[in-house]
Design a protein around this motif. Structure first.
Motif: not given
Length: 353
Positions: A84-87, A92-99, A74-75, A219-223
């Motif tokens: 879209i880039q943020l999604a 991977g983390t979204d799938i892990s948390v929702h599952a 949808r996004i 951007p998803g992992n600045p450290g």
């Protein structure tokens, strides 16, 4: 109805808490997005009860995964480029948390048919926590190995006298080599101390100085650990060039890459990474047998061991040469005929309509 409510609020609360702990989404997005996700989980309560504790968690995990995939498309179809880039970065983390949240709620609903609420709640929480910690730990380990920053140090040559250094304008940020980088360069090239700071001398006697230092951050992992690439750009390239440059396999690695004509490059510094690479493109303006470097574009590519889950990160054009003067040349004061201002005339009669 009480079981439906417990399934709903368990899913919603877990998604909000997991978002706060993992940083996969803002609390605002998790709060309102979780309301709709929990609604799907509550609608499956009867299916959880009929399947029993053995299969309820599997159904819940599948439902949570399908929900994330549906929201991702949808996004992707209707969202803005930033979303879209943020999604893509957090898929991977979204799938892990929702599952995990759906599976925990499913086990809670299935256990309520056989046990009291405290015992069923404990079982659902333990399952959801385990399903979050283990995949999230794996994702964090992959991010640590693959998605850490890459620091690019560009060394270029300049036509100056032997007792002079390159021109650096007032206020410009000067790239400085660290002690570890100088020691590493001494293992692969001749490094001397000159009037412009440390100089790297190649086999043809050309001198190189650090022009810029740019940290390329995902951007998803600045450290995380930083890979450092010392890039030597030789003078005299007459046409536009492009290179595919590897980086060090070690997340803390230090590598030396010497570019050359016809897309050739020499890599030194140990084993190269199979997951992280840089794509370089140099814009050259040539005239009368001489060339001037315009800009250097860098794109970072990352590929995880389980597939390409990282979007390429391009950078804007970087400076590829030292300035030749201390100040920019003044613009020409001569105006062409079209841009010359003209005096308006008020004596002529207006044209008839």
């Amino acid at each position: 109805m009480k079981t439906y409510a417990r399934t709903y609020w368990f899913t919603w609360a877990f998604l909000v808490v997991a978002a706060a702990l993992t940083g996969v989404a803002s609390l605002k997005d998790a709060f309102f997005g979780g309301l709709f996700a929990a609604l799907l989980s509550a609608l499956l309560t009867k299916a959880y009860e009929r399947s029993g504790p053995r299969y309820a968690a599997l159904i819940g995990a599948a439902a949570g995964t399908l929900w994330v995939v549906a929201m991702f498309f949808r996004i992707r179809w209707f969202g803005e480029p930033e979303k879209i880039q943020l999604a893509e970065w957090t898929l991977g983390t979204d799938i892990s948390v929702h599952a995990a949240g759906f599976a925990g709620a499913a086990l809670l609903a299935a256990l309520l048919t056989r046990h009291a609420f405290p015992k069923a709640l404990g079982g659902g929480l333990l399952l959801a926590a385990a399903m979050t910690v283990v995949p999230y730990g794996v994702i964090a380990w992959v991010d640590h190995r693959v998605a850490g920053p890459v620091e690019l140090v560009l060394l270029v040559s300049a036509e100056v006298a032997p007792d002079e250094g390159p021109v650096r304008r007032v206020g410009a940020v000067q790239a400085v080599l660290t002690a570890a980088e100088i020691l590493f360069l001494k293992e692969h090239a001749l490094v001397v101390e000159g009037p412009g700071g440390p100089e790297v001398v190649d086999g043809e006697g050309r001198r190189y100085w650090p022009l810029l230092r740019r940290r390329l951050v995902y951007p998803g992992n600045p450290g995380g650990p930083v890979r450092t690439v010392l890039l030597i750009l030789p003078p005299g390239l007459l046409t536009d060039e492009s290179w595919k440059v590897p980086v060090h396999q070690d997340p803390h690695g230090l590598a030396l890459v010497t570019l050359d004509a016809q897309q050739s490059a020499r890599f030194a510094g140990g084993p190269a990474s199979q997951a992280v690479s840089l794509a370089l493109s140099l814009a050259v303006k040539a005239s009368a047998g001489a060339s001037a470097y315009q800009s250097l574009r860098v794109t970072t590519f990352r590929q995880s061991p389980v597939g390409n889950m990282y979007a390429p990160i391009p950078t804007l054009g970087l400076s590829a040469a030292f300035p030749t003067t201390l100040v920019d040349p003044a613009p020409s004061a001569k105006l062409d005929e079209k841009s010359r201002p003209s005096r308006p005339s008020f004596g002529d009669a207006p044209p008839a309509r």
